[in-house]
Design a protein around this motif. Sequence first.
Motif, PDB file in Angstrom:
ATOM      1  N   GLN A 133       0.829  -1.211   0.000  1.00 41.93           N
ATOM      2  CA  GLN A 133       0.000   0.000   0.000  1.00 41.93           C
ATOM      3  C   GLN A 133       0.862   1.260   0.000  1.00 41.93           C
ATOM      4  O   GLN A 133       0.420   2.330   0.423  1.00 41.93           O
ATOM      5  CB  GLN A 133      -0.956  -0.042   1.196  1.00 41.93           C
ATOM      6  N   GLY A 134       2.097   1.129  -0.504  1.00 45.71           N
ATOM      7  CA  GLY A 134       2.902   2.296  -0.798  1.00 45.71           C
ATOM      8  C   GLY A 134       3.886   2.731   0.258  1.00 45.71           C
ATOM      9  O   GLY A 134       4.538   3.767   0.101  1.00 45.71           O
ATOM     10  N   LEU A 135       4.027   1.998   1.362  1.00 44.55           N
ATOM     11  CA  LEU A 135       4.944   2.379   2.429  1.00 44.55           C
ATOM     12  C   LEU A 135       6.258   1.616   2.323  1.00 44.55           C
ATOM     13  O   LEU A 135       6.381   0.632   1.600  1.00 44.55           O
ATOM     14  CB  LEU A 135       4.306   2.115   3.800  1.00 44.55           C
ATOM     15  N   LYS A 136       7.260   2.075   3.077  1.00 49.15           N
ATOM     16  CA  LYS A 136       8.554   1.414   3.165  1.00 49.15           C
ATOM     17  C   LYS A 136       8.746   0.921   4.589  1.00 49.15           C
ATOM     18  O   LYS A 136       8.463   1.651   5.548  1.00 49.15           O
ATOM     19  CB  LYS A 136       9.683   2.377   2.776  1.00 49.15           C
ATOM     20  N   THR A 137       9.244  -0.310   4.739  1.00 51.25           N
ATOM     21  CA  THR A 137       9.292  -0.922   6.059  1.00 51.25           C
ATOM     22  C   THR A 137      10.662  -1.515   6.343  1.00 51.25           C
ATOM     23  O   THR A 137      11.448  -1.784   5.436  1.00 51.25           O
ATOM     24  CB  THR A 137       8.235  -2.029   6.199  1.00 51.25           C
ATOM     25  N   VAL A 154      11.020  -7.545   3.042  1.00 54.45           N
ATOM     26  CA  VAL A 154      10.967  -6.277   3.752  1.00 54.45           C
ATOM     27  C   VAL A 154      11.976  -5.319   3.104  1.00 54.45           C
ATOM     28  O   VAL A 154      13.049  -5.740   2.663  1.00 54.45           O
ATOM     29  CB  VAL A 154      11.300  -6.485   5.237  1.00 54.45           C
ATOM     30  N   THR A 155      11.657  -4.039   3.058  1.00 53.26           N
ATOM     31  CA  THR A 155      12.516  -3.062   2.387  1.00 53.26           C
ATOM     32  C   THR A 155      13.946  -3.119   2.907  1.00 53.26           C
ATOM     33  O   THR A 155      14.907  -3.226   2.149  1.00 53.26           O
ATOM     34  CB  THR A 155      11.949  -1.636   2.564  1.00 53.26           C
ATOM     35  N   LEU A 156      14.108  -3.049   4.222  1.00 52.01           N
ATOM     36  CA  LEU A 156      15.418  -3.160   4.864  1.00 52.01           C
ATOM     37  C   LEU A 156      15.300  -4.114   6.039  1.00 52.01           C
ATOM     38  O   LEU A 156      14.307  -4.081   6.780  1.00 52.01           O
ATOM     39  CB  LEU A 156      15.908  -1.796   5.363  1.00 52.01           C
ATOM     40  N   SER A 157      16.322  -4.953   6.239  1.00 55.30           N
ATOM     41  CA  SER A 157      16.243  -5.895   7.359  1.00 55.30           C
ATOM     42  C   SER A 157      17.636  -6.254   7.852  1.00 55.30           C
ATOM     43  O   SER A 157      18.614  -6.187   7.097  1.00 55.30           O
ATOM     44  CB  SER A 157      15.482  -7.171   6.962  1.00 55.30           C
ATOM     45  N   ARG A 158      17.690  -6.633   9.111  1.00 55.41           N
ATOM     46  CA  ARG A 158      18.892  -7.170   9.733  1.00 55.41           C
ATOM     47  C   ARG A 158      18.498  -8.445  10.477  1.00 55.41           C
ATOM     48  O   ARG A 158      17.472  -8.481  11.153  1.00 55.41           O
ATOM     49  CB  ARG A 158      19.496  -6.174  10.730  1.00 55.41           C
ATOM     50  N   LYS A 159      19.347  -9.461  10.376  1.00 61.90           N
ATOM     51  CA  LYS A 159      19.112 -10.726  11.049  1.00 61.90           C
ATOM     52  C   LYS A 159      20.221 -10.982  12.052  1.00 61.90           C
ATOM     53  O   LYS A 159      21.404 -10.839  11.723  1.00 61.90           O
ATOM     54  CB  LYS A 159      19.058 -11.871  10.026  1.00 61.90           C
ATOM     55  N   GLU A 160      19.848 -11.345  13.261  1.00 61.94           N
ATOM     56  CA  GLU A 160      20.851 -11.627  14.291  1.00 61.94           C
ATOM     57  C   GLU A 160      21.602 -12.917  13.971  1.00 61.94           C
ATOM     58  O   GLU A 160      21.050 -13.847  13.383  1.00 61.94           O
ATOM     59  CB  GLU A 160      20.181 -11.751  15.662  1.00 61.94           C
ATOM     60  N   GLY A 161      22.870 -12.980  14.350  1.00 60.24           N
ATOM     61  CA  GLY A 161      23.663 -14.178  14.149  1.00 60.24           C
ATOM     62  C   GLY A 161      23.401 -15.213  15.219  1.00 60.24           C
ATOM     63  O   GLY A 161      22.869 -14.915  16.287  1.00 60.24           O
ATOM     64  N   ILE A 162      23.818 -16.436  14.933  1.00 60.28           N
ATOM     65  CA  ILE A 162      23.552 -17.533  15.866  1.00 60.28           C
ATOM     66  C   ILE A 162      24.299 -17.342  17.181  1.00 60.28           C
ATOM     67  O   ILE A 162      23.869 -17.813  18.230  1.00 60.28           O
ATOM     68  CB  ILE A 162      23.923 -18.888  15.215  1.00 60.28           C
ATOM     69  N   LEU A 163      25.436 -16.642  17.157  1.00 57.08           N
ATOM     70  CA  LEU A 163      26.223 -16.399  18.363  1.00 57.08           C
ATOM     71  C   LEU A 163      26.040 -14.964  18.857  1.00 57.08           C
ATOM     72  O   LEU A 163      26.892 -14.436  19.582  1.00 57.08           O
ATOM     73  CB  LEU A 163      27.711 -16.679  18.096  1.00 57.08           C
TER      74      LEU A 163
END
Length: 484
Positions: A133-137, A154-163
């Motif tokens: 619907q036109g937004l950035k997330t 998702v427009t921008l994302s970060r994923k935590e590492g296993i450690l």
Amino acid sequence: MGHSAVLLTVALASLLAPGAGAPVGRQGSQNKLLLVSFDGFRWNYDQDVQTPNLDAMARDGVKARYMTPAFATMTSPCHFTLVTGKYIENHGVVHNMFYNTTTKVKLPYHATLGIERWWDNGSVPIWITAQRQGLKTGSFFYPGGNVTYQGVAVTLSRKEGILHNYKNEKEWRANIDTVMRWFTEEKLDLVTLYFGEPDSTGHKYGPESQERKEMVMQVDRTVGYLRDRIRQSGLDSSLNLIITSDHGMTTVRKNASDLVEFHRFPNFTFKDIEFELLDYGPNGMLLPKEGMLEKVYEALKDAHPKLHVYRKETFPKSLHYANNPRITPLLMYSDAGYVIHGRVNVQFNNGEHGFDNEVMDMKTIFRAVGPSFKRGLEVEPFESVHVYELMCRLLGIVPEANDGLLSTLLPTLQDTSQGPLSTPLPTLQHTSQGSLGTPLPTLQHTSHRLPRTTDGSGSALLPSGWPTLVTGLLVAMILLGKVA
């Protein structure tokens, strides 16, 4: 065809044009939204330590006495409820672990975070709805935020590492700085930000420990830093902030004389089991071998007074958990403080969650502040399933079909006079591949909504639950027929 008919034809064509639904979905709000989750923050953790920043947030905005998470009170399922507005049986992320009863594969929490088919199984989270619907997330470490849904990321994302070190306060502040840049430089409209504390500390030392109290004070300092950074970034007049959590925490009775130990049950044998998911706190699932279902159930149903074992079809409907193909024929949970031990005792946490969501120690927090929220308001307890509708309203987007009621949290907002309350959508169908090794049958997942009106009590139900766009098309066609 007359002039009016031509105009109606053009309007109808524009409604049918690709992408036309995006502007229709917006409800007018231009404010940004930051959803922050502090994992495992029990509802009363602010009562035995000083939390000046959380207290200030309550004075400046909205505080719930407590919030009731979805059952089962686990991290991934409860976080997905927040961003879909669905009970766990309806969104399908039923466990922290990916599992497949055919291949016997079981993967731990961090590995499961990256398994697309575990998350993308029919439900669309708020990131994707907002983008359509036109937004950035953006998603920063939030469970479920690092996979694609129906081909959309998702427009921008970060994923935590296993450690990943959950406790690093310096990193917490750096993460907040990154999120502020996402809002100011990348022009994001919605970000979900996740912290793995105080859950990790509560597991290791217990919810009543001094270590947990010190971690709550670190959380509070972080809330203060976050609000300062919002002001410094010039976002205080345009950013709504919600701080909440997925579940609470309770003390494990590690030294009880009546531990729940499957390997000690006299009438039970693992030889009758095809697949098991035990040793994960107070929850368990079993797939008996062919023809052994009744035998296993009879052996377990009264095996321990603290253990509650059900056939899938008789699991309490109020928990909204068992009606999903990923749930095995037998499932169970134990009483507060008791964990389930399978073949051997391998659980040694001092604190645990995953218990019945009516247990008070499983309740969690809700705070909200920003230009859209009232000030100094404390509200009665509510279920976390309602937060999604509130977030959609704050963003001005039309929600997907869900189990929440906007009317529950609408009174927290400054002005409820603009725009429709929400738009219930048609019946949802799930036809994706399940984790039990077979294609999922088509499920009719109807929303658990009560009929509502447009007077502020909830979403307005259109005929047969049709969305606004469909009704608009019908009206246009009727008018076109009258003037043609």
